[in-house]
Design a protein around this motif. Sequence first.
Motif, PDB file in Angstrom:
ATOM      1  N   ALA A  72       0.990  -1.053   0.328  1.00  0.00           N
ATOM      2  CA  ALA A  72       0.091   0.268  -0.300  1.00  0.00           C
ATOM      3  C   ALA A  72       1.376   1.232   0.108  1.00  0.00           C
ATOM      4  O   ALA A  72      -0.021   2.005  -0.897  1.00  0.00           O
ATOM      5  N   SER A  73       1.964   0.779   0.884  1.00  0.00           N
ATOM      6  CA  SER A  73       2.882   2.507   0.289  1.00  0.00           C
ATOM      7  C   SER A  73       3.289   2.593  -0.643  1.00  0.00           C
ATOM      8  O   SER A  73       3.823   3.913  -0.991  1.00  0.00           O
ATOM      9  N   ARG A  74       4.106   1.687  -1.723  1.00  0.00           N
ATOM     10  CA  ARG A  74       4.406   1.384  -2.895  1.00  0.00           C
ATOM     11  C   ARG A  74       3.306   2.215  -3.537  1.00  0.00           C
ATOM     12  O   ARG A  74       3.630   3.439  -4.812  1.00  0.00           O
ATOM     13  N   LEU A  75       1.762   2.032  -3.910  1.00  0.00           N
ATOM     14  CA  LEU A  75       0.755   2.636  -4.640  1.00  0.00           C
ATOM     15  C   LEU A  75       1.037   4.105  -3.977  1.00  0.00           C
ATOM     16  O   LEU A  75       1.083   4.665  -4.648  1.00  0.00           O
ATOM     17  N   VAL A  76       1.012   5.162  -2.326  1.00  0.00           N
ATOM     18  CA  VAL A  76       1.181   6.297  -2.463  1.00  0.00           C
ATOM     19  C   VAL A  76       2.397   6.618  -3.343  1.00  0.00           C
ATOM     20  O   VAL A  76       2.184   7.866  -3.385  1.00  0.00           O
ATOM     21  N   GLU A  77       3.195   5.846  -3.198  1.00  0.00           N
ATOM     22  CA  GLU A  77       4.883   6.595  -3.429  1.00  0.00           C
ATOM     23  C   GLU A  77       4.329   6.765  -5.441  1.00  0.00           C
ATOM     24  O   GLU A  77       5.429   8.129  -5.992  1.00  0.00           O
ATOM     25  N   LEU A  78       4.019   5.694  -5.425  1.00  0.00           N
ATOM     26  CA  LEU A  78       3.620   6.486  -7.709  1.00  0.00           C
ATOM     27  C   LEU A  78       2.536   7.290  -7.190  1.00  0.00           C
ATOM     28  O   LEU A  78       3.245   7.248  -8.751  1.00  0.00           O
ATOM     29  N   ASP A  79       1.465   7.348  -6.878  1.00  0.00           N
ATOM     30  CA  ASP A  79       0.392   8.713  -7.413  1.00  0.00           C
ATOM     31  C   ASP A  79       0.522   9.539  -5.666  1.00  0.00           C
ATOM     32  O   ASP A  79      -0.413   8.688  -5.258  1.00  0.00           O
ATOM     33  N   PRO A  80       1.480  10.619  -5.648  1.00  0.00           N
ATOM     34  CA  PRO A  80       1.186  10.468  -4.077  1.00  0.00           C
ATOM     35  C   PRO A  80       0.289  11.441  -3.812  1.00  0.00           C
ATOM     36  O   PRO A  80      -0.304  11.416  -2.788  1.00  0.00           O
ATOM     37  N   LEU A  81      -0.895  11.876  -4.960  1.00  0.00           N
ATOM     38  CA  LEU A  81      -1.953  12.908  -5.259  1.00  0.00           C
ATOM     39  C   LEU A  81      -3.389  11.651  -4.584  1.00  0.00           C
ATOM     40  O   LEU A  81      -4.470  12.327  -5.111  1.00  0.00           O
ATOM     41  N   ASP A  82      -3.293  10.030  -5.109  1.00  0.00           N
ATOM     42  CA  ASP A  82      -4.172   9.336  -4.808  1.00  0.00           C
ATOM     43  C   ASP A  82      -4.368   9.317  -3.475  1.00  0.00           C
ATOM     44  O   ASP A  82      -4.472   8.596  -2.724  1.00  0.00           O
ATOM     45  N   GLU A  83      -5.667  10.104  -3.050  1.00  0.00           N
ATOM     46  CA  GLU A  83      -6.396   9.603  -1.568  1.00  0.00           C
ATOM     47  C   GLU A  83      -6.589   8.360  -1.497  1.00  0.00           C
ATOM     48  O   GLU A  83      -7.154   7.798   0.322  1.00  0.00           O
TER      49      GLU A  83
END
Length: 834
Positions: free
Chosen positions: A178-189
């Motif tokens: 999940a943290s890698r998903l956030v890193e790929l798109d930091p603006l993805d709430e």
Amino acid sequence: MSLEIRVLGPLEVLVDGMPLRVDTRKALAILALLAVDGRPYARDELAALCWPESDDESARGALRRTLSVLRAALGGRWLRVDRSTVALDGPDVRVDLAVLDDALAGPGASSDRATLERAAAVARGPFLAGFTLRDSAEFDDWRATRATSIERRVIDVLDRLATAAAATGDMARAADAASRLVELDPLDEPARRRLMTVLAEGGDRAGAIRTYRQTVAVLERELGVPPLAETTALYEAIRDDRLPLRVARPTTPSLVAEPRDGQATGRALPLVGRASALARLGEVYASSTGDGRIVVISGEAGIGKSRLIEALREHVAGAGGTTLAARAFPAEGAIAYAPIAALLQAGFARPASAGRLDRLAAGVLAEAGRLVSLPPGLTIPDPAPTAASPAARARLLDGVAATIEALVAPAGTVPGLVVVEDLQWADDASREAIRYLMRRLQGRPLLLVLSWRPEDLDGPGSAFADAVEALPPDAVVQLDRLEAADVAALVVAASPVGGDGWDATALATESEGLPLYVVEALAAGPSSAGEAPRGVRALLRERLAGVSETAAQVLAAGAVIGRSFELATVRVASGRSEDETIDALEELIRRAIVRETASPGEPRYDFAHARLRDAALEEIGLARLRLLHRRVAEALRTAAGRADAARLVQIATHEQAAGQDAAAAGAWRDAGRLARAVFANREALGHLEAALALGHPDAIGVEVEIGEVRTALGDYAGAIAALEAAAASADAAALPLIELRLGRVHARRGDTATAASHLDAALEATPEGSAERATILVERGAVALRAGDLDLAASLAAAAIGAGASGATAGAAHRLGGLVALRRGDATAARDEL
């Protein structure tokens, strides 16, 4: 034997497990094109993609040279080249994209945890991260198009993996995905909410709250908007502990330095290199039984302040003490009393809080109630509105101090512990409340621990730090980086979960002793060696985000120059005045991003950590990157002093990165010549081949020089190949000297017949009376002597002298005559000649 091409992250090409060595990025670009698209490419198509600014003939010539270099580097394997196409061929060619596609193929892919794990492991970062061709917008367009599609596939894999891991209760692995998903798109709430949920369900409530606060900061900085209502509602549920756990709460810390991106690691690591600091903290805590004590812990980001505090909290808990802890956040600097309110909320949330607060007067509790809601069961009248006055403010601060004391140190118990971390980001009101408490610790049995990063203190923050240190505190702990032995101890401790395969010495060098780097690298595993772990990258970006615009420009110029740079060069490259540059450097030094190093002449600066330079480079756009490289090359060309080989290599590197291939080729050739002059033949060879690959206009001359260098290295086959390539394009005037060199190389190999053929061709093409003819005659005579033809050798020696040989050539001719006479047994004639 295998060819492995990794395009998910920085481009890596491994030949039989070893990195491929080539002198041109375009050779690597061709491999990437062939590997990613998985089809043959027409030669004209490759030429147009890689050399779009060249005419057709020049582009085809550059492609021929590059394919030749690439085939040689690959040992003639895997690259199939014919008259019209180029392709990769062979069952032992492995491309990491294939692993990604396998994970998404078939109806059962979403539940195949092992396949998803393999795919997540190969996805090391963005597609071809950091790899571009400076003079080919067409290649960069191809890369950008493929990146979009590949990123969607990586997101799909990580999303499936997070779901699969959470379904089996592996919340640490789910949090990592999940943290890698956030890193790929930091603006993805939605991705951020998923990470918050996974962290909270896994027992890392603090990590989930940190993620929310990072979300607030990112959305404010990038979009100027608050989080969505559902994101805030989730945060409030986590804060109030209303989200059910899927696993038991961890009772021991898992990191040496607290992760900044919510990443879980799953195994406790020992606290190393901090024994004396922890012992000192224990002594100060033990002396807090009567009057309160103060400790300051400072150090750069990632140095391990939070881990040391966590160890102290364990010590206090073991002694039966209570801890209240809070932290300031960058996004909450404008929220009055944010960390103070967090302290009160943490205390009020405990079941025993109401009993501990019974002894406080209603008026004191009412003051604390101005900041947060009091625990259920405490009924006090609402505080009356008061006009702003020093007395009213003092009552508020005194009420807060008394409430905190009651929560952590009830009468007759062991001392309590109050911790406020990251005070560099605290609001002024919170700092005032802390100073108030510090001055009134007499009779309050508690230890107050404050931490901050000196490099991030602004003006008010520095004034606060000065005021704290003026008291003075009972202990000031300044944390330094780990020694190599400490890193080795962590590698040994982590071996059951990832330390196996780590080179402790290499990790100590790579991390430069920064604890966060070491721990994140161990968590990522040996496959991540050579690249900064995700948690470290997030921390570095955070450190760079706060610098001023001018400092950012100077920092970008310094990053382009290298790990170390001079004042004059960075000033010219940044385009700023001398005063502006110095002011910017002072800001960067204060923030511990760069440091000034001892230098006898021009001031020099160095990045505080190599990865800070990498992070700064990642923030520079392509157009500005080319501009900076061009400016650096110009600054190096005009710098005072003799242009030695090292400076020419720097100039060539920057010219090439700026897309100025012609200028770069000239610098590479000059660097090669200087390297040859000091017998650094291997370095000279690399420089000359780089000049050739970049299309140096005197390709024939460069090929000849390459042939000479390869001859000096004993690589006769390579020398012959280079000289034959030169001969194929040479005109009638240049051909005789190339034939002469070919003759010399074949003679060294012992092939006298082929040597004689080339030297005869050189003699035939050289007119009588030319300066070169005598040299060729001597060389041909030496070959005749080796072949045993003494009459021919003697006549050629005489002919050379008769052709007007002088200096060294005349000496060589007489030496040849003397050797012939000696072979014939005529010692007198031999002595005369010699």
